[in-house]
Every structure is written in C-alpha cells, then in structure tokens.
Design a protein around this motif. Structure first.
Motif, PDB file in Angstrom:
ATOM      1  N   VAL A 344       0.849  -1.191   0.000  1.00 52.33           N
ATOM      2  CA  VAL A 344       0.000   0.000   0.000  1.00 52.33           C
ATOM      3  C   VAL A 344       0.888   1.246   0.000  1.00 52.33           C
ATOM      4  CG1 VAL A 344      -2.065  -0.967   1.046  1.00 52.33           C
ATOM      5  CG2 VAL A 344      -0.210  -0.186   2.526  1.00 52.33           C
ATOM      6  N   ILE A 345       0.525   2.208  -0.815  1.00 56.54           N
ATOM      7  CA  ILE A 345       1.209   3.499  -0.826  1.00 56.54           C
ATOM      8  C   ILE A 345       0.120   4.556  -0.775  1.00 56.54           C
ATOM      9  CG2 ILE A 345       1.382   3.402  -3.368  1.00 56.54           C
ATOM     10  CD1 ILE A 345       3.966   5.127  -3.009  1.00 56.54           C
ATOM     11  N   MET A 346       0.212   5.471   0.179  1.00 59.70           N
ATOM     12  CA  MET A 346      -0.940   6.334   0.453  1.00 59.70           C
ATOM     13  C   MET A 346      -0.525   7.787   0.658  1.00 59.70           C
ATOM     14  SD  MET A 346      -0.266   3.772   2.684  1.00 59.70           S
ATOM     15  CE  MET A 346       0.877   3.628   4.053  1.00 59.70           C
ATOM     16  N   LEU A 347      -1.359   8.657   0.140  1.00 55.44           N
ATOM     17  CA  LEU A 347      -1.232  10.080   0.408  1.00 55.44           C
ATOM     18  C   LEU A 347      -2.276  10.416   1.468  1.00 55.44           C
ATOM     19  CD1 LEU A 347       0.260  12.687  -0.479  1.00 55.44           C
ATOM     20  CD2 LEU A 347      -1.726  13.182  -1.894  1.00 55.44           C
ATOM     21  N   VAL A 348      -1.802  10.816   2.633  1.00 50.89           N
ATOM     22  CA  VAL A 348      -2.693  11.110   3.759  1.00 50.89           C
ATOM     23  C   VAL A 348      -3.053  12.592   3.718  1.00 50.89           C
ATOM     24  CG1 VAL A 348      -2.959  11.058   6.258  1.00 50.89           C
ATOM     25  CG2 VAL A 348      -1.614   9.281   5.100  1.00 50.89           C
TER      26      VAL A 348
END
Length: 481
Positions: A344-348
C-alpha cells in the motif's frame, strides 16, 4: 419650504435606518447567544439542551466559537460520550480542525478520553468533503502498459511454444542477473539518447536457449491489428501472425553478452530503480512483466517445501519440485507459481483538506519527500494496511481510505496499491527507523514543486512513480493542472 420638506424626509429615513440596524444587531446577538449556549451545553454534557437547540437551529451543528472550537470538540474535551454520539448522529463533521489544527479526535486522545476517541476513530463514513469523488477514471501508471497479449492458454501447448521459439520473427530480450540489455546514454554529438530495450532474433540467441542454465519465459504476442485486405494484393491468401516475445536470463558473463549487440552504447542497468525509469511506456510495461518473472525464477531454484531442486514449466509461469514425494506435488501451492507482493502506498490528507502528509527515508536523495508505504500483512485488508502503516511510521491516525490506482513495481515484484486517506489526528511522531522525517505540506507548496516553479525547498519522486501521481491527483482535485 422645499428645504424644510427635504430635511424632514431625510430625518425620517435616518430613523428607519437606525431601526433596521437595531433589528439586525438584535438578530446577530441572538445567534451569538444561541451558539454560546450550544457550545456551553456541549461542554457540560447537557444532551437535552443540545437536542432542543438543534431542533430550532440545525445549522449550529458545525458552527465554531472561540479559537475554532465546535460543540463536538467541547464534548470530546470533557469526555461526554452521549453528546458526541448525538452530535455525530446529526451529521456533525468530525474532521473539522480548530485554530490549533486539532480535530475532536486529537482533543479526546490528548485528554485521555479513550471511549470518546475510539468512537471518533471509527471509519464508517466516507468523508466526501475531503475525498470529494468516488467516480474515478482508470489511470495508467508507468510499468502498467500492456503491449503484449499474454496468451496464457498457450503456456501448456508445447508444440506451439516450440514453433514460436524457432520462428525467425520472434523477439528475444536478453537479461543478465535480471537486468535487461538496453541501449542509450550520450550520442557522439553529446545529446542524450533514449533508453531502449535491445531486441534479438532467434539465430542471435539460439546457443543461449540451448544452455540448460538459461531461464526462458514466454511473455506474449504483440497486440497489433491485422493489416487491412487493401494493404496487399495477396493478403487474402495469407494469415498475419503477430510475433511472439520471450525473455532470456543468462549466466554468461555480461561483457560477453554485450558483444551480441550490434548497436552502440549497449549496457545492463547498474541502478534499476533509476535506469528503468528512462524507458518508453511500452518498453516499461514489458520489462515489468519480464523482470518480475525472472526474479522469481532466480529465488525459487529450490523447493520451499522440501528443499529439492525445481524445474520450470508452463512457459516459465510455474516451477515444479523434482522430488516426486514432495507434498507440493499434490493440490495447488502458491510456492509453485510466480508471486506478487502487495504494497500500500498512500497520500494522507489533513482534516482541513488543504495539506497532505509526506515522509522521507534515510536512503532518499537529499530533500526528497514521498508518500508513506508498506507491505500488506497476511489476513489484512488494503484499508487496514493503510491505517496500520501510517500510524506505525508517523503516529497519525487515519480514517476513510479511498483506492485510486495501482502500479506494478518490478524491483523485484511488487504491486503498489495507491490510495488517498483522511487523517483523523494531526500530531506527527515518526518511528525513527523507516522514516526519519514527516511533515504536513500545504497544497500550494506541492503545486509549486509539481510544476517545477523556481526555488522549491524540497522535491518529490519523479513522474514515473505512483507516489508522484497520487500527489498530482490530489492537488488536481481542486486545481487546474
């Protein structure tokens, strides 16, 4: 007489204006008093008074008083669970922030009201204010373009595969230590040549194919349309057969393999994370498939179940144990097939909707910040993996998660699952192991960096990465980019 009449009319108008002004002031004071009463009731936990005020004026629900504190924040500060439940049931926005950039969750956690913070941490809403759309257009990321038809049904057709292997029109890609042979670098005139995959025909690699140590995998056939009948007078009697593509990984010395290339500036990439990002979209898609497959073969020469040797089958998409009594011979075992590791790669996104969380690892180039990421653990959903990884690496609590797009990452064989996530807390506490720094970055600052405006104070990953595309997606949701 005319002047006296005009003076009287003017005086009457001034009296009327003063009366209207007093009425407006009265209404304003009444609203202020009602809001103050509403916020005070939330602080005291007076659920009856809160319900009464909301029935008369529903707009109070998200109104803020001094320092941007809402009723939900006051209730969270004092641990009034029933009031928090009631406010949420009326549609209160729990992602609002006060003047100190704190959410109600931040406040409840700080004051030790775990029962309230646990309630506010629930993710049973979609927070459409921060994640404004669920109608996503499918996005093609680098390494994702499919230029070949994989023809998986042909992988067990030994006669068809043998025919394609010997076909003079078939295309072969040559690898050394799972690195593809490419050409590029600087031309004689000093210009930078585009990095391209080097293609070979059967006769040029026949000796390598016959070597038992060589790993050969079938990639597919070209997705080209059949030529139109008008293109050739004899086309009606001929059948167009698209070329097959194969990948070869050889243990021959790299210098000897390079002698097979007739082009100038042929080489095997030394830093795949950098050099493979210079390919065209078409070549990158092929490399993603080939590198991942060959890397799997290099790691599974021995059976993970019993330790015996293995052999390649089904055109390179399966490895079988040579031990006839091995239990992997019975049933379906994932150790016999190519594996893909989900990440998972996420922009918070900050609760105010105008900032996002980026972090940096010690191995990053100086000044570079990127999205947080991590492997999905067994038995874990994408959403829970996002929440766990963000909290582990930055200390930030995450609520709603929205899938955006994915990207194969053939180093060695990951699938990057890109998401946006909404933060429920804002205080950052980096773990100091994987992440050495993390910060909230304003949208405008990221726009300047993405558009490469003068003097950026930091950098983000290149456009070929899904991290860059997630950032572009977010800043483009409300910006004309």
């Amino acid at each position: 007489m005319f002047l006296n009449a005009a003076r009287r009319i003017l005086q009457q108008g001034q009296k009327a204006t003063r009366g209207t002004g007093r009425m407006a002031s009265f209404h304003l004071l009444a609203k202020e008093d009602m809001l103050a009463n509403f916020l005070d009731s939330a602080s005291r936990g007076d659920l009856t008074q809160i319900s009464t005020l909301l029935s008369h004026s529903p707009s109070l629900i998200n109104q803020a008083g001094h320092s941007g504190w809402t009723a939900l924040m006051h209730a969270a500060r004092n641990g009034h669970l029933s009031v928090v439940e009631a406010l949420l049931s009326h549609g209160c926005d729990k992602f609002l922030v006060n003047g100190s950039s704190q959410t109600a969750y931040d406040i409840a956690r700080f004051w030790g009201h775990r029962h309230v913070s646990n309630l506010l941490a629930r993710t049973d809403d979609n927070c459409q204010r921060v994640l404004p759309t669920s109608d996503l257009i499918e996005q093609e990321n680098y390494f994702s373009r499919e230029t070949l038809d994989r023809l998986s049904a042909k992988r067990t057709d030994a006669a068809w595969l043998e025919d394609k292997r010997c076909d003079p029109n078939s295309v072969y890609l040559l690898f050394s230590n799972v690195r593809p042979m490419v050409s590029g670098g600087q031309e004689d005139d000093g210009t930078q040549a585009q990095t391209k995959l080097r293609r070979f025909r059967y006769e040029a690699v026949k000796d390598l194919i016959q070597n038992p140590a060589t790993v050969l995998v079938f990639l597919g056939v070209e997705k080209r349309k059949k030529p139109s009948p008008s293109s050739s007078s004899s086309s009606s009697q001929t059948t167009w057969d698209p070329p097959a593509w194969f990948a070869i990984n050889s243990d021959e010395e790299p210098a000897d393999l390079l002698k097979r290339c007739k082009e100038k500036n042929c080489f095997f990439p030394k830093i795949p994370n950098r050099d493979l990002l210079k390919l065209s979209e078409e070549d990158a898609g092929i490399v993603a498939q080939a590198c991942s497959l060959l890397a799997w073969h290099s790691r599974y020469a021995f059976c993970p179940t019993c330790g015996s040797g293995t052999k390649a089958e089904e055109a390179g998409y399966k490895r079988s144990c040579l031990n006839a009594t091995c239990r992997s011979q019975k049933g379906i075992h994932n150790t016999r097939y190519p594996r893909v590791d989900p990440v998972v790669i996420m922009l918070v996104i900050h609760p105010d909707g105008n900032q996002c969380l980026l972090g940096r690892k010690k191995v990053f180039p100086a000044g570079m910040f990127s999205c947080l990421s991590g492997f999905i653990e067994p038995g874990e959903t994408i959403e829970e993996a996002v929440r766990r990884e963000v909290e582990e690496e930055s200390g930030v609590k995450v609520g709603p998660v929205q899938y955006i797009s994915c990207q194969p990452w053939p180093m060695p064989s990951n699938l990057m699952i890109g998401c946006l996530a909404v933060a429920m807390s804002t205080e950052i506490q980096v773990d100091g192991n994987e992440i050495e720094d993390a910060r909230w970055f304003p949208r405008q600052q990221l726009i300047d960096v993405a558009l490469r405006r003068a003097g950026p104070a930091f950098s983000i990953p290149p456009t070929q990465t899904i991290a860059h595309q997630l950032i572009r997606h977010w800043i483009g949701m409300t910006s004309n980019l």
